[in-house]
Design an enzyme around this catalytic site. Structure first.
Site, PDB file in Angstrom:
ATOM      1  N   LEU A  75       0.794  -1.234   0.000  1.00  0.00           N
ATOM      2  CA  LEU A  75       0.000   0.000   0.000  1.00  0.00           C
ATOM      3  C   LEU A  75       0.825   1.281   0.000  1.00  0.00           C
ATOM      4  CD1 LEU A  75      -2.831  -1.084   2.470  1.00  0.00           C
ATOM      5  CD2 LEU A  75      -2.664  -1.506   0.008  1.00  0.00           C
ATOM      6  N   CYS A  76       2.158   1.189   0.031  1.00  0.00           N
ATOM      7  CA  CYS A  76       2.987   2.393  -0.091  1.00  0.00           C
ATOM      8  C   CYS A  76       3.001   2.843  -1.542  1.00  0.00           C
ATOM      9  CB  CYS A  76       4.422   2.113   0.340  1.00  0.00           C
ATOM     10  SG  CYS A  76       4.688   2.228   2.101  1.00  0.00           S
ATOM     11  N   HIS A  77       2.935   4.145  -1.737  1.00  0.00           N
ATOM     12  CA  HIS A  77       3.014   4.706  -3.080  1.00  0.00           C
ATOM     13  C   HIS A  77       4.462   4.698  -3.563  1.00  0.00           C
ATOM     14  CE1 HIS A  77      -0.746   6.432  -1.551  1.00  0.00           C
ATOM     15  NE2 HIS A  77      -1.121   6.454  -2.813  1.00  0.00           N
ATOM     16  N   GLU A 114       9.905   5.408   3.779  1.00  0.00           N
ATOM     17  CA  GLU A 114      11.183   5.307   3.076  1.00  0.00           C
ATOM     18  C   GLU A 114      12.354   5.508   4.036  1.00  0.00           C
ATOM     19  OE1 GLU A 114       8.085   5.498   0.159  1.00  0.00           O
ATOM     20  OE2 GLU A 114       8.421   6.688   1.954  1.00  0.00           O
ATOM     21  N   ASP A 128      24.541  -8.266   8.897  1.00  0.00           N
ATOM     22  CA  ASP A 128      25.000  -9.309   7.979  1.00  0.00           C
ATOM     23  C   ASP A 128      26.519  -9.292   7.828  1.00  0.00           C
ATOM     24  OD1 ASP A 128      24.697 -11.421   5.992  1.00  0.00           O
ATOM     25  OD2 ASP A 128      25.208  -9.872   4.535  1.00  0.00           O
TER      26      ASP A 128
END
Length: 157
Positions: A75-77, A114, A128
């Site tokens: 649902l993020c633009h 973002e 990592d």
């Protein structure tokens, strides 16, 4: 009761329609921390990690992640980001690296997701690349510090 913008009248998840929203300059800043042993942190700051330049790799990973947020978070633009900056600050006194992610654009929707995604992926990349030196590292405190723009204006913690 608070009305959630990502739910339609039937209570189903949907993408918010931003067609008629005004474009404004928008900025969001997020932070997070990765805690690690002194030896692992020294290997990062002295560039003795066998995987290479840990901080440069995490910075690039954070930038790439910000640009891919709409592919990761439903649902993020998709946004045309005009600036992403990742600051990685080793803090040996507290056994951690502080991660700050800033995202900026001129658009119709905010960039908090973002900035949070950039911060998270930078932290995961650090994990990592350092897990051989310290498998007990922990990532904490990922949050939005401030945002600017949009109809609600500026906000900060």
């Amino acid at each position: 009761m608070v009305q959630l913008s990502h739910l339609n009248a039937q209570g189903q998840a949907n993408m918010v329609d931003v067609t008629t929203k005004q474009e404004t300059q928008r900025t969001a800043v997020a932070e997070g921390y990765i805690y690690m042993s002194g030896d692992a942190l020294n290997a990062v700051t002295d560039q003795h990690n066998k995987k290479g330049d840990v901080l440069a790799t995490a910075r690039i990973a954070g930038i790439q992640a910000a640009k891919q947020t709409s592919n990761l978070i439903p649902l993020c633009h998709p946004l045309a980001l005009t600036k992403v900056a990742i600051d990685l600050a080793p803090d040996p006194a507290n056994g951690r690296i502080r991660i700050e992610a800033m995202c900026k654009l001129s658009g119709k929707t905010g960039v908090e997701m973002e900035a949070l995604t950039a911060c998270s992926v930078a932290a995961l990349t650090l994990f990592d690349m350092c897990k051989a030196a310290d498998p007990a590292m922990r990532i904490e405190g990922i949050r939005v510090l401030r945002k600017e723009g949009g109809k609600t204006g500026s906000w900060s913690v």
